[in-house]
Scaffold this active site. Structure first.
Site, PDB file in Angstrom:
ATOM      1  N   LYS A  50       0.846  -1.182   0.000  1.00 41.87           N
ATOM      2  CA  LYS A  50       0.000   0.000   0.000  1.00 41.87           C
ATOM      3  C   LYS A  50       0.892   1.247   0.000  1.00 41.87           C
ATOM      4  CE  LYS A  50      -0.327   0.730   4.872  1.00 41.87           C
ATOM      5  NZ  LYS A  50      -0.134   2.093   5.153  1.00 41.87           N
ATOM      6  N   GLU A  55      -3.724   3.923  18.131  1.00 42.21           N
ATOM      7  CA  GLU A  55      -2.291   3.698  18.335  1.00 42.21           C
ATOM      8  C   GLU A  55      -1.757   4.772  19.272  1.00 42.21           C
ATOM      9  OE1 GLU A  55      -0.166   1.993  14.585  1.00 42.21           O
ATOM     10  OE2 GLU A  55      -1.413   3.630  13.899  1.00 42.21           O
ATOM     11  N   ASP A  87      -4.185   5.972   5.414  1.00 44.39           N
ATOM     12  CA  ASP A  87      -3.138   5.089   5.948  1.00 44.39           C
ATOM     13  C   ASP A  87      -3.725   3.826   6.579  1.00 44.39           C
ATOM     14  OD1 ASP A  87      -0.511   4.331   6.764  1.00 44.39           O
ATOM     15  OD2 ASP A  87      -0.885   5.132   8.773  1.00 44.39           O
ATOM     16  N   HIS A 124      -6.428  -1.198   5.925  1.00 47.73           N
ATOM     17  CA  HIS A 124      -6.608  -2.243   6.923  1.00 47.73           C
ATOM     18  C   HIS A 124      -8.037  -2.397   7.471  1.00 47.73           C
ATOM     19  CE1 HIS A 124      -2.358  -2.200   6.624  1.00 47.73           C
ATOM     20  NE2 HIS A 124      -2.158  -1.137   7.368  1.00 47.73           N
TER      21      HIS A 124
HETATM   22  C1  BG6 Z   1       0.827   0.474   8.748  1.00 47.01           C
HETATM   23  C2  BG6 Z   1       0.579   1.955   8.861  1.00 47.01           C
HETATM   24  O1  BG6 Z   1       0.306  -0.004   7.530  1.00 47.01           O
HETATM   25  O2  BG6 Z   1       0.206  -0.213   9.822  1.00 47.01           O
HETATM   26  C3  BG6 Z   1       1.117   2.449  10.184  1.00 47.01           C
HETATM   27  O3  BG6 Z   1       1.215   2.650   7.792  1.00 47.01           O
HETATM   28  C4  BG6 Z   1       0.551   1.652  11.329  1.00 47.01           C
HETATM   29  O4  BG6 Z   1       0.820   3.846  10.341  1.00 47.01           O
HETATM   30  C5  BG6 Z   1       0.723   0.148  11.090  1.00 47.01           C
HETATM   31  O5  BG6 Z   1       1.234   2.024  12.513  1.00 47.01           O
HETATM   32  C6  BG6 Z   1      -0.014  -0.632  12.158  1.00 47.01           C
HETATM   33  O6  BG6 Z   1       0.170  -1.997  11.985  1.00 47.01           O
HETATM   34  P1  BG6 Z   1       0.740  -3.011  13.095  1.00 47.01           P
HETATM   35  O7  BG6 Z   1      -0.024  -4.264  12.841  1.00 47.01           O
HETATM   36  O8  BG6 Z   1       2.164  -3.173  12.767  1.00 47.01           O
HETATM   37  O9  BG6 Z   1       0.460  -2.398  14.411  1.00 47.01           O
END
Ligand code: BG6
Length: 486
Positions: free
Chosen positions: A162, A230, A249, A254
């Protein structure tokens, strides 16, 4: 038609080419993930990994092996040492590539195929997998180069990171660029949330039990929340983030994918086509997003972060109400929220059930707000858990209700030794040619399509204090319900 997610032997021999091999994703996820797959015995008998990058990042094979070692020192569960590391490192090489001159990479791929051939199997049987961990601006030229150099020939496959565009037009253009070189059956758009065990487990939970699916609909469910706050800020990613924002993002990629798993009808099998068809039908049934049902927040201090436009209108958190207009979900709001610098780092799906008639309990004391604890809470951050929150009678002479829970947790229930991290599972599936957990062009385009009004006329950003749950309007958005995480 194959009927199941691949469970058989390891993939056939492969040359894996990592574009962006010196970048952050390769360091944090891809090189450590490949090493872990090799330690787990899940890589092919014979494989080579070629790192590639533009000439300004050129390095020798030995330097690339050292780079991979340092990445694994920092980010691997299994430290790079002993025979396991030596074997893995011996399969690494580096080949510079630029659109003007792909020849060093072409030579590296040929050498790797020859080495695999010399080790037992003819080069014709070697799969090629290109992983494009490159910034969006480099994308078209890399794909074009793969086509013009002949590297894409045969059944070579490509993993695409992405963002898959920034709106409908750019997503279509991107898909056209890719399809000019690779047909859709060879394209693996990666969304690491779909590689998470606990997201895949949503399918098992819903469809492998007689208990939940019969109530998984508008007759019983009042709301669904997909909440991915987050605590991280945007440190070190200002340029990317300020041009992207939380909606593009996290939500477009997701959160909508998770929604697809929560909302889909039972597919006829777990093979790629039926599974992705069902997800596609959910996306088709999404109502265009109404900006009156969107809250965009920006944490205080964001505009003064290095690399951020001091007048930036980019949202660092977003909450959206979406609706799936079909027979199963009509009238059930889906609330999606994600953002940076929020109060907690969690990844949670919550399904709230309708309030039962509580008349018989009204005359009695209760220690929890009546009817507010009927929830299934799926925590899909690794290793993941599922809780059912419900009311029970508290011990004692009176009928006093108290809130309680039943809980399944991956950590307590299954050995974690076989668990793979999202990227690891997905790279393995790509080598096996299984597209079931990858996103399809039409699905991505549809999500951009329903986002059009939000992208063209977004509501203004509202400030929130770092470490909170966003601006107060986030609670108004979900009223009369409340966020499970609050
Ligand atoms: C990424 C985003 O795809 O996913 C980030 O660009 C985000 O901003 C991250 O922090 C979160 O994914 P995970 O599963 O690694 O917490």
């Amino acid at each position: 038609m194959s009927t199941a997610r691949h469970t058989g032997p390891r993939p056939g021999n492969h040359v894996i080419v990592l574009f962006g091999a010196t970048g952050d994703l390769a360091k944090r996820k891809l090189l450590p993930g490949l090493f872990h797959l090799s330690v787990a015995g899940l890589l092919p008998d014979n494989y080579r990994i070629i790192g590639t990058a533009p000439p300004e990042f050129a390095m020798s094979d030995a330097d690339f092996a050292a780079h991979a070692e340092s990445a694994c020192e920092q980010f691997c569960r299994t430290k790079p040492a002993g025979d396991a590391w030596r074997d893995f490192a011996s399969r690494l090489s580096f080949g510079v590539a630029s659109p003007e001159d792909p020849s060093p990479l072409v030579s590296a791929v040929e050498a790797a195929e020859k080495a695999i051939g010399a080790a037992g199997s003819g080069p014709g049987s070697v799969g090629r997998l290109f992983h494009l961990a490159v910034p969006p601006a480099a994308f078209g030229s890399v794909v074009g180069m793969l086509g013009s150099s002949g590297l894409s020939k045969g059944d070579a496959r490509v993993i695409i990171e992405k963002p898959f565009g920034v709106d409908l037009d750019s997503a279509r253009a991107l898909n056209d660029t890719v399809h000019a070189v690779f047909d859709e059956s060879r394209v693996f758009r990666i969304d690491h949330f779909l590689g998470k065990e606990s997201v895949d487990n949503i399918l098992a939970f819903r469809f492998a039990n007689g208990l939940f699916e019969p109530i998984w609909n508008r007759d019983h469910i009042r709301y669904v929340q997909i909440d991915v706050p987050e605590t991280l800020s945007i440190e070190g990613r200002a340029a990317f983030y300020d041009a992207t924002g939380a909606y593009r993002d996290m939500v477009v990629t997701h959160l909508f994918q998770v929604l697809g798993f929560v909302a889909m009808e039972p597919p006829t099998s777990l093979a790629a086509k039926p599974l992705r068809d069902e997800k596609g039908k959910v996306f088709d049934a999404l109502k265009p997003i109404d900006v009156r049902h969107v809250v965009r927040g920006q944490y205080a201090g964001y505009r003064s972060s290095p690399g951020v436009n001091p007048r930036s209108d980019t949202e660092t958190m977003v909450a959206v109400r979406v609706e799936v207009e079909n027979w199963r979900w009509h009238g059930v709001p889906f609330y999606l929220r994600s953002g940076k610098s929020l109060a907690a780092g969690r990844q949670v799906v919550t399904l709230g059930f309708r309030e039962p008639p509580l008349r018989m309990f009204r005359a009695h004391r209760h220690d929890a707000p009546m009817g507010r604890v009927n929830e299934i809470v799926i925590d899909f951050a690794d290793p993941g858990s599922i809780k059912i929150e419900f009311m029970a009678k508290k011990p004692g002479p009176e009928m006093t209700l108290g809130a309680t829970e039943m809980k399944f947790s991956y950590d307590d229930s299954f050995a974690q030794a076989n668990a793979l991290e999202g990227y690891e599972r997905l790279i393995l599936l790509a080598m096996l040619g299984d597209q079931s957990l990858f996103t399809r062009a039409d699905g991505i385009e549809r999500v951009w399509e329903i986002s059009e009004q939000l992208l063209t006329a977004p509501p203004p950003v509202e400030e929130y204090a770092p470490g909170t749950w966003g601006p107060p309007s986030v609670d108004k958005l979900i009223a009369p319900h409340r966020w499970y995480l609050h």
